[in-house]
Design an enzyme around this catalytic site. Structure first.
Site, short mmCIF file in Angstrom:
data_model
loop_
_atom_site.label_atom_id
_atom_site.label_comp_id
_atom_site.label_asym_id
_atom_site.label_seq_id
_atom_site.Cartn_x
_atom_site.Cartn_y
_atom_site.Cartn_z
CB SER A 165 3.66 -0.87 -14.27
OG SER A 165 4.17 0.39 -13.90
CD GLU A 178 8.96 -3.75 -6.42
OE1 GLU A 178 7.75 -3.62 -6.59
OE2 GLU A 178 9.58 -3.20 -5.50
CG PHE A 181 -2.09 -0.93 1.17
CD1 PHE A 181 -2.30 -1.74 0.08
CD2 PHE A 181 -2.98 -1.00 2.24
CE1 PHE A 181 -3.37 -2.62 0.04
CE2 PHE A 181 -4.06 -1.88 2.21
CZ PHE A 181 -4.26 -2.69 1.11
CE LYS A 182 4.92 1.27 -3.98
NZ LYS A 182 5.49 1.76 -5.26
CG HIS A 209 10.12 -0.77 -2.10
ND1 HIS A 209 10.14 0.41 -2.81
CD2 HIS A 209 9.12 -1.52 -2.64
CE1 HIS A 209 9.19 0.38 -3.73
NE2 HIS A 209 8.56 -0.77 -3.65
#
Length: 232
Positions: free
Chosen positions: A194, A158, A7-8, A89
């Site tokens: 994405s 990522e 969700f960040k 991240h």
């Protein structure tokens, strides 16, 4: 497949509870072997009474407790029985300045606590444009200080240039990168960048893609379920 929702800095405690309630009503449709993770903001961490969903922390400081203003430690995570965490991240590396030494310190600490870790790696567009050898050199440097033999961790690849940009790495780029990573770190390997309903089937079909780490498409229950239930 593993489906992880990050969700960040989105959602509140109330909206997270509503999200999880709605999600769990639909998860009976998923394949039994698929695993679902949700990483809400720290203010929305709470117990989840469903064995179908694992709640994790997006970040924490590698201490039990102490004088670290603005940080959350093991004591706070334990209150909600959190035993899963994201580490490394790109937004924490690139925006918040966490270097590899700090990332490795966090990994070592939470490994010692028996946490399940989703460990993130990725490269910038500048590095990608230098060629595949440069990409792999950079990705492998992000395992410096990381115990890749640890049983309870998985890797999330990522590419930074594909996060939140609407641009997804091509099937060929994902295939080549995941195949090379699997030869070095034989752990479950997720793709992130994405991922959405329109490309999940294509991404999930790639060899060595064991799951996805999802940002924008995970923020609404219906768009996340498009991913989880794409093959149903």
């Amino acid at each position: 497949m593993i489906y992880a929702a990050n969700f960040k800095t989105n959602h509140t405690r109330k909206s997270t509870r509503e999200y999880l309630t709605s999600l769990q009503l639909q998860l009976f449709k998923k394949r039994p072997e698929d695993r679902i993770y949700v990483f809400p903001p720290l203010t929305a961490l709470d117990y989840c009474d469903s064995s179908s969903v694992t709640i994790g922390a997006q970040n924490a400081y590698p201490v039990e407790q102490g004088a670290f203003t603005g940080e959350v430690g093991l004591e706070q995570l334990a209150e909600f029985n959190i035993k899963t965490i994201l580490i490394g991240h790109s937004e924490r590396r690139e925006i918040l300045g966490e270097d590899q030494a700090m990332v490795a310190k966090k990994f070592a600490f939470f490994k010692e606590q028996g946490f399940e870790i989703i460990y993130c790696i990725g490269e910038s567009l500048e590095i990608r444009e230098q060629g595949f050898d440069a990409v792999m050199e950079h990705l492998l440097s992000q395992f410096e200080g990381i115990d890749t033999s640890y049983e309870h961790f998985m890797v999330a690849y990522e590419p930074i240039w594909a996060i939140g940009t609407g641009r997804t790495a091509s099937v060929e780029e994902i295939t080549q990168t995941h195949e090379a990573l699997k030869k070095v770190v034989n752990r479950p390997l997720l793709y992130g960048g994405s991922v959405k309903g329109s490309n999940i089937a294509e991404i999930a079909a790639i060899e060595h893609v064991d799951g996805v780490l999802v940002g924008g498409a995970s923020l609404k229950t219906d768009t996340f379920l498009e991913l989880v239930l794409h093959d149903q």
